[in-house]
Scaffold this motif. Structure first.
Motif, short mmCIF file in Angstrom:
data_model
loop_
_atom_site.label_atom_id
_atom_site.label_comp_id
_atom_site.label_asym_id
_atom_site.label_seq_id
_atom_site.Cartn_x
_atom_site.Cartn_y
_atom_site.Cartn_z
N TYR A 299 0.85 -1.19 0.00
CA TYR A 299 0.00 0.00 0.00
C TYR A 299 0.88 1.24 0.00
O TYR A 299 1.81 1.34 0.80
CB TYR A 299 -0.90 -0.02 1.24
N ARG B 273 -12.82 5.11 -6.89
CA ARG B 273 -11.95 3.93 -6.82
C ARG B 273 -11.92 3.23 -8.17
O ARG B 273 -12.94 3.18 -8.86
CB ARG B 273 -12.48 2.97 -5.75
N LYS B 274 -10.75 2.72 -8.50
CA LYS B 274 -10.61 1.83 -9.66
C LYS B 274 -9.94 0.56 -9.15
O LYS B 274 -9.00 0.61 -8.36
CB LYS B 274 -9.73 2.46 -10.73
N GLN B 275 -10.42 -0.57 -9.65
CA GLN B 275 -9.89 -1.86 -9.22
C GLN B 275 -9.66 -2.72 -10.46
O GLN B 275 -10.55 -2.85 -11.30
CB GLN B 275 -10.89 -2.54 -8.27
N ASP C 111 -5.65 -1.69 -6.76
CA ASP C 111 -6.68 -0.71 -6.40
C ASP C 111 -6.09 0.70 -6.41
O ASP C 111 -4.97 0.91 -5.93
CB ASP C 111 -7.20 -0.98 -4.98
N PHE D 92 -7.39 4.33 -4.97
CA PHE D 92 -8.40 5.02 -4.17
C PHE D 92 -8.18 6.52 -4.33
O PHE D 92 -7.09 7.02 -4.05
CB PHE D 92 -8.26 4.64 -2.69
N GLN E 187 -3.00 0.32 -3.89
CA GLN E 187 -2.86 -0.95 -3.17
C GLN E 187 -2.71 -2.08 -4.17
O GLN E 187 -3.52 -2.20 -5.10
CB GLN E 187 -4.07 -1.19 -2.28
#
Length: 194
Positions: free
Chosen positions: A7, A140-142, A161, A163, A172
């Motif tokens: 992270y 957020r994009k994942q 991820d 954020f 992350q």
């Protein structure tokens, strides 16, 4: 299986967590046997997280992780391709195809005070999710990468991820390895209770 979570916060702060994960589809309980930076056991049930050290409960907190929406649960129920949104408060609003990628937009009713989501899938494997707030701002994009089929079940070995917040962008990266499904033998961590 084994996992690591790297992270990096927008302010430059870095964190690394490593350990083993266990998930039992019947009890809907996720257990992280943390090895680094501290030897702890983190148990997730519903929306609550229990943190144990030396078999003693350190604290109980409300968890942002909803067990039914974890990669473990969604993969084992063959719901990862639609992120578990079918049979939820979301409805499919629009679907389009772009260079072999299927893009689907999911919304909720007007009474719901949550934003919408956009999913991208290729060959029926989820590639990404974009989360929007109620003002259509991306929060957020994942991204799901490096799928491996384990006992016929697709599982992403990497989840990235992003954020977005007022302070910038936090990143992350979660990686998985040594994943076993339907592991034979008894391991008390699947049913961790204290």
């Amino acid at each position: 299986g084994d996992f690591s979570i790297k992270y990096v916060a927008a302010n430059g702060q870095k964190m690394l967590n490593m350990g083993r994960f266990y998930y039992d589809v019947n009890t809907k309980q996720v257990v992280w046997d943390m090895r680094f930076p501290n030897k702890e056991v983190w148990v997730f049930r519903d929306t609550t997280q229990y943190i144990y050290r030396n078999d003693s409960l350190l604290r109980t907190i409300t968890s942002p992780m909803i067990v039914d929406l974890t990669v473990y649960h969604l993969s084992l129920h063959n719901d990862l391709s639609h992120y578990g949104l079918k049979n939820s408060v979301f409805y499919l609003d629009e679907v389009k195809e772009d260079n072999g990628m299927v893009i689907s937009n999911w919304k909720t009713g007007k009474k719901m005070k949550i934003g919408h989501l956009s999913l991208s899938a290729k060959n029926k494997l989820l590639q990404g999710v974009i989360f929007y707030d109620t003002k259509d701002m991306i929060i957020r994009k994942q991204f799901f990468r490096n799928y491996k089929f384990i006992n016929g079940i697709p599982f992403p070995l990497e989840i990235i991820d992003f954020f977005y917040n007022e302070g910038g962008k936090d990143i992350q990266k979660t990686t998985f390895k040594n994943i076993r499904i339907n592991e034979m033998g008894y391991n008390p961590l699947y049913y961790y209770q204290r």
